[in-house]
Design a protein around this motif. Sequence first.
Motif, PDB file in Angstrom:
ATOM      1  N   TRP A 163     -14.203  29.238 -68.846  1.00 10.96           N
ATOM      2  CA  TRP A 163     -15.389  29.382 -68.003  1.00 10.96           C
ATOM      3  C   TRP A 163     -15.127  28.815 -66.603  1.00 10.96           C
ATOM      4  N   GLU A 164     -14.364  27.731 -66.544  1.00  8.46           N
ATOM      5  CA  GLU A 164     -14.084  27.086 -65.257  1.00  8.46           C
ATOM      6  C   GLU A 164     -13.229  27.973 -64.356  1.00  8.46           C
ATOM      7  N   ASP A 165     -12.607  29.000 -64.913  1.00  3.86           N
ATOM      8  CA  ASP A 165     -11.734  29.881 -64.132  1.00  3.86           C
ATOM      9  C   ASP A 165     -12.449  31.109 -63.579  1.00  3.86           C
ATOM     10  N   LEU A 166     -13.759  31.225 -63.794  1.00  2.00           N
ATOM     11  CA  LEU A 166     -14.466  32.432 -63.384  1.00  2.00           C
ATOM     12  C   LEU A 166     -14.296  32.742 -61.895  1.00  2.00           C
ATOM     13  N   GLY A 167     -14.120  31.701 -61.101  1.00  2.00           N
ATOM     14  CA  GLY A 167     -14.007  31.914 -59.666  1.00  2.00           C
ATOM     15  C   GLY A 167     -12.693  32.508 -59.212  1.00  2.00           C
ATOM     16  N   ASN A 168     -11.700  32.531 -60.090  1.00  2.87           N
ATOM     17  CA  ASN A 168     -10.388  33.029 -59.649  1.00  2.87           C
ATOM     18  C   ASN A 168      -9.729  33.978 -60.650  1.00  2.87           C
ATOM     19  N   ILE A 169     -10.554  34.707 -61.414  1.00  2.00           N
ATOM     20  CA  ILE A 169      -9.974  35.658 -62.368  1.00  2.00           C
ATOM     21  C   ILE A 169     -10.121  37.095 -61.884  1.00  2.00           C
ATOM     22  N   GLY A 170     -10.531  37.267 -60.646  1.00  2.00           N
ATOM     23  CA  GLY A 170     -10.616  38.613 -60.095  1.00  2.00           C
ATOM     24  C   GLY A 170     -11.967  39.253 -60.325  1.00  2.00           C
TER      25      GLY A 170
END
Length: 278
Positions: free
Chosen positions: A179-186
């Motif tokens: 969830w913390e990666d939502l900003g950088n998964i495209g």
Amino acid sequence: MSRPSQFAVFGHPIAHSLSPRIHQAFAQQFGIALEYRTIDAAPSVFADAVRHFFSEEQGRGANVTLPHKSSAFALADERTEAAARAGTANVLTRLADGRLAAHNTDGAALVRDLTDRHRLDLRGHDTLLLGAGGAARAVAWSLFEAGVQTLTIVNRSPEAADALADAIGEPARVHTRYWEDLGNIGSFDLIVNATSAGTLGQALTLPLSLVGSRAVCYDLGYGASAFGFLAWARATGALHAYDGLGMLVEQAADAFQLWHGKRPDTEPVYKSLRTQGA
């Protein structure tokens, strides 16, 4: 005069449910007399309420909504493949021998709403599924089988997302992210919100970068529970933002067909509910 066949929807709370209106509208299409009501059952009494409805009241079928879908699945004597995959049931049917069968029609209903009503060809879509609970498990399989190119599952507890992806077993097309990666998964072509945030009145903070240039955003909820997600989708410039009212009508049609052997026309019922502000 004999009493009409008995049907119900179980939930907690449940007074807001549109299911009685939907099933009565379907029944009118065929001249079928039925009684369909809401039954508010707290989790502690749900099993007893279901047994009473089917045995003492001779209920023929029931829809099941939050928070009882997992319990409904556990109560059943037999389960369809879709229910077994999801581990939840949104429909219970009394069989001729008195046993209960569990069905899960959510995934099929979502795909039909997207493809038939909203004219979306799911093939080739990079899809983001938010959530990995019962609702997400029900729709993940159907999205995959409908031909989405990739399915990325993100959940606040990553273990549930990993378990769902592992169950589908197609690592080249189905995978998970934190969830913390939502900003950088495209960005994605299709974003499906299967979290309970809206239903619980919680804010769902999502980065704008998730939405592709022609993205479709879909919330499994409808009404007030979908407002926050749909407002975010529109603010990002999503091509389309839909709530789950059409999915609700379609899964009701599946249940109606299971119980009555007749397929209702869903479009006039959907349009009527939409016109009435549902």
